[in-house]
Design an enzyme around this catalytic site. Structure first.
Site, PDB file in Angstrom:
ATOM      1  CG  ASP A   1     -16.093  14.629 -52.075  1.00  0.00           C
ATOM      2  OD1 ASP A   1     -14.986  15.212 -52.099  1.00  0.00           O
ATOM      3  OD2 ASP A   1     -16.245  13.448 -52.417  1.00  0.00           O
ATOM      4  CB  ILE A   2     -12.925  17.069 -48.207  1.00  0.00           C
ATOM      5  CG1 ILE A   2     -12.168  15.882 -48.782  1.00  0.00           C
ATOM      6  CG2 ILE A   2     -13.533  16.765 -46.840  1.00  0.00           C
ATOM      7  CD1 ILE A   2     -10.929  15.509 -47.991  1.00  0.00           C
TER       8      ILE A   2
ATOM      9  CG  HIS B   1     -18.116   6.137 -51.026  1.00  0.00           C
ATOM     10  ND1 HIS B   1     -17.110   5.184 -50.995  1.00  0.00           N
ATOM     11  CD2 HIS B   1     -17.696   7.093 -51.883  1.00  0.00           C
ATOM     12  CE1 HIS B   1     -16.121   5.565 -51.784  1.00  0.00           C
ATOM     13  NE2 HIS B   1     -16.452   6.725 -52.355  1.00  0.00           N
TER      14      HIS B   1
END
Length: 117
Positions: free
Chosen positions: A35-36, A103
């Protein structure tokens, strides 16, 4: 709910290789990437390569793909040597979903609160 790639979908673009991501695992049916904006030391998103708007649509339209996502979430936890972790599917804006491609968030490496917020 479509199953087909959507041209304006961020995650479809990652699946197609048009947007870079730090991919940690990939199978014929899933992609897992960091995850960013991580919320834990381990924060990996596991997505199906087929496009479904959310977890409910994925379960209804492609149950094997939904199972594949869960299997890959376990594999991510194993690779990161997590003895406890959380798998989260946000379904709908009210639950915090911001990308409209199903997701799973795999979160671990720190204590988790309950209720989650």
């Amino acid at each position: 709910m479509t199953g087909e790639p959507q041209p304006d979908c961020l995650f479809c673009k990652i699946v197609e290789g048009h947007i870079p991501a730090t991919i940690v695992r990939e199978t014929d049916t899933t992609v897992a990437f960091r995850d960013i904006n991580p919320q834990a030391p381990t924060h990996v998103l596991v997505i199906p390569k087929v496009h479904y708007e959310n977890a409910a649509a994925l379960a209804a339209g492609a149950p094997q793909a939904a199972a594949d996502v869960l299997q890959e979430a376990q594999a991510v936890a194993d690779e990161d040597k997590l003895d406890s972790y959380r798998i989260v599917f946000n379904t709908g804006a009210g639950a915090g979903q911001t990308v409209w491609h199903a997701h799973a968030h795999v979160l671990g490496g720190r204590g988790m609160e309950w209720p989650p917020g």
